[in-house]
Design a protein around this motif. Structure first.
Motif, PDB file in Angstrom:
ATOM      1  N   UNK A 160      -6.777  -0.174  -1.814  1.00 47.19           N
ATOM      2  CA  UNK A 160      -7.177  -1.253  -2.740  1.00 47.19           C
ATOM      3  C   UNK A 160      -6.165  -2.392  -2.801  1.00 47.19           C
ATOM      4  N   UNK A 161      -4.864  -2.075  -2.851  1.00 46.16           N
ATOM      5  CA  UNK A 161      -3.856  -3.131  -2.921  1.00 46.16           C
ATOM      6  C   UNK A 161      -3.791  -3.933  -1.627  1.00 46.16           C
ATOM      7  N   UNK A 162      -3.917  -3.243  -0.496  1.00 45.80           N
ATOM      8  CA  UNK A 162      -3.914  -3.940   0.785  1.00 45.80           C
ATOM      9  C   UNK A 162      -5.126  -4.838   0.943  1.00 45.80           C
ATOM     10  N   UNK A 163      -6.274  -4.340   0.523  1.00 44.55           N
ATOM     11  CA  UNK A 163      -7.496  -5.135   0.590  1.00 44.55           C
ATOM     12  C   UNK A 163      -7.394  -6.352  -0.323  1.00 44.55           C
ATOM     13  N   UNK A 164      -6.824  -6.165  -1.516  1.00 41.40           N
ATOM     14  CA  UNK A 164      -6.644  -7.269  -2.454  1.00 41.40           C
ATOM     15  C   UNK A 164      -5.713  -8.332  -1.876  1.00 41.40           C
ATOM     16  N   UNK A 165      -4.580  -7.906  -1.312  1.00 41.33           N
ATOM     17  CA  UNK A 165      -3.605  -8.856  -0.759  1.00 41.33           C
ATOM     18  C   UNK A 165      -4.212  -9.653   0.400  1.00 41.33           C
ATOM     19  N   UNK A 166      -4.946  -8.969   1.285  1.00 44.11           N
ATOM     20  CA  UNK A 166      -5.570  -9.643   2.418  1.00 44.11           C
ATOM     21  C   UNK A 166      -6.655 -10.608   1.963  1.00 44.11           C
ATOM     22  N   UNK A 219      -8.441   4.955  -0.677  1.00 42.55           N
ATOM     23  CA  UNK A 219      -7.474   5.126   0.406  1.00 42.55           C
ATOM     24  C   UNK A 219      -6.065   4.884  -0.109  1.00 42.55           C
ATOM     25  N   UNK A 220      -5.102   5.509   0.548  1.00 42.33           N
ATOM     26  CA  UNK A 220      -3.714   5.333   0.162  1.00 42.33           C
ATOM     27  C   UNK A 220      -2.853   6.453   0.699  1.00 42.33           C
ATOM     28  N   UNK A 221      -1.606   6.461   0.299  1.00 40.43           N
ATOM     29  CA  UNK A 221      -0.709   7.562   0.687  1.00 40.43           C
ATOM     30  C   UNK A 221      -1.205   8.857   0.067  1.00 40.43           C
ATOM     31  N   UNK A 222      -0.850   9.970   0.675  1.00 41.63           N
ATOM     32  CA  UNK A 222      -1.455  11.260   0.338  1.00 41.63           C
ATOM     33  C   UNK A 222      -1.331  11.628  -1.137  1.00 41.63           C
ATOM     34  N   UNK A 326       4.396  -7.895   0.795  1.00 43.37           N
ATOM     35  CA  UNK A 326       3.934  -6.510   0.818  1.00 43.37           C
ATOM     36  C   UNK A 326       2.923  -6.284  -0.298  1.00 43.37           C
ATOM     37  N   UNK A 327       1.890  -5.470  -0.047  1.00 42.86           N
ATOM     38  CA  UNK A 327       0.923  -5.187  -1.111  1.00 42.86           C
ATOM     39  C   UNK A 327       1.482  -4.275  -2.189  1.00 42.86           C
ATOM     40  N   UNK A 328       2.504  -3.500  -1.869  1.00 45.23           N
ATOM     41  CA  UNK A 328       3.080  -2.532  -2.796  1.00 45.23           C
ATOM     42  C   UNK A 328       4.580  -2.754  -2.916  1.00 45.23           C
TER      43      UNK A 328
END
Length: 364
Positions: A160-166, A219-222, A326-328
């Motif tokens: 979600x954060x990566x999609x938001x940043x992009x 989606x994200x880290x485990x 970075x998104x995070x």
């Protein structure tokens, strides 16, 4: 008096808590288990392999250093916990050599290079994660969509954060907020059903994405995707008195306030319009605030210092996540604040009873 009665001369402290290092580490491991099981459920057995390899590599490096340095014990479970946290900070499909490299860097260069358990200046797991993030960026930012989502191929499993940043970088017109941008982001069937039930039962509608973020259908880290299970683990740590409220609460609250005040500006909505719930539930904030920023070795000793430390983590996370590339920003924020712990301890140390400052001493 019996000759067996002897005076023992020892330095302070003279009162010790019954918990040992291994018991504390075990408590944190227990608290993390639900989130790990969930990652295996939503991402598959590959998650178990990644976590397992991270643990094995960390324990093996720890064993080697114990033999070399001739001190320490593998039974304190600190290496096991480091391996778990590293595994939880990795994507599902990351190459296994990246997991090994992260664990080796954490144990050999961050933990033992500074003297072993209790001497490291930053959280080893987070340092290992940052090392592989900048060394294998592509592998560390390739996410797998959870099996509970529909239409997963449309987004390729973006977080979600990566999609938001992009999306913000490509956005040509203002939108109401993160959830509006995520309108096309996959939603799980369970979250849709729960949203409809809440709307029909209580009136106000809650977007299904909030339920997915809370329960872990993203989606994200485990180990970071399920805020719900991480909070259950955090409640266990509070009950066991392994952690206290100062760091996690000051971290989350300061971050939330900054998001509320300033994040709406990115969407053209003015001050005090930021979506706090989205940002608190997204990414690794819950995992970082309750399980890694609270590391006893790399956090301040005094309550006042812990509050300042948490506020600093919240500010840096906000700065990196909102204004950085970075998104995070959780990992970087925590290890940067780790470097200020010694200064915070010195600045917030309590006054010693009977101590007279130099300037108060009259010269003869």
């Amino acid at each position: 008096m019996s000759s067996d009665n002897k005076f023992t001369i020892a330095t302070s402290p003279h009162i010790h808590h019954k918990d040992t290092t291994s018991r504390i580490m075990l408590d944190v491991i227990i608290a993390l288990i639900p989130a790990g099981i969930w990652s295996i459920y939503v991402f598959g057995m590959r998650s178990f392999v990644v976590i397992g390899v991270s643990i094995i590599a960390a324990v093996l490096c720890e064993y080697i250093m114990i033999r070399v340095m001739k001190r320490g014990s593998i039974c304190d479970l600190s290496a096991v916990l480091t391996g778990i946290l590293i595994g939880y900070n990795l994507p599902t499909d990351v190459p296994l050599y990246v997991a090994v490299a992260a664990s080796a860097f954490a144990i050999l260069l961050i933990k033992w290079a500074f003297g072993g358990l209790g001497a490291n200046i930053m959280n080893p797991a987070l340092a290992g994660r940052c090392f592989v993030l900048f060394s294998w960026t592509g592998a560390m930012t390739t996410w797998k969509a959870p099996s509970t989502n529909i239409a997963i191929d449309t987004l390729g499993g973006a977080s979600p954060l990566g999609y938001l940043k992009t999306s913000l970088a490509d956005l040509s017109e203002s939108v109401s907020g993160p959830i509006a941008i995520l309108a096309d982001y996959p939603k799980s069937e369970s979250s849709i059903a729960m949203s409809e039930w809440v709307s029909s039962s209580f009136g106000p509608a809650i977007d299904p994405h909030y339920f997915d973020l809370f329960f872990g259908h993203v989606s994200g880290s485990l180990g970071e995707v399920s805020a719900f299970l991480l909070l259950i683990g955090a409640a266990y740590l509070f009950a066991r008195r392994v952690i206290t409220w100062e760091i996690p609460m000051s971290y989350v609250v300061s971050f939330g306030i900054l998001i509320w005040i300033f994040d709406g500006l990115r969407f053209g909505n003015g001050f005090f319009t930021g979506d706090v719930a989205f940002h608190v539930l997204s990414g690794g904030l819950i995992l970082g605030a309750f399980f890694m920023a609270t590391d006893m070795v790399t956090s301040p000793l005094t309550p006042k210092g812990q509050i300042i430390f948490g506020i600093g983590c919240g500010f840096l996370t906000f700065l990196i996540r909102v204004y950085g590339s970075l998104p995070e920003g959780v990992s970087l924020a925590i290890i940067i604040m780790n470097l200020f712990v010694a200064l915070l301890d010195r600045a917030t140390a309590p006054k010693i009873f009977g101590f007279v400052p130099k300037e108060g001493v009259k010269k003869k």
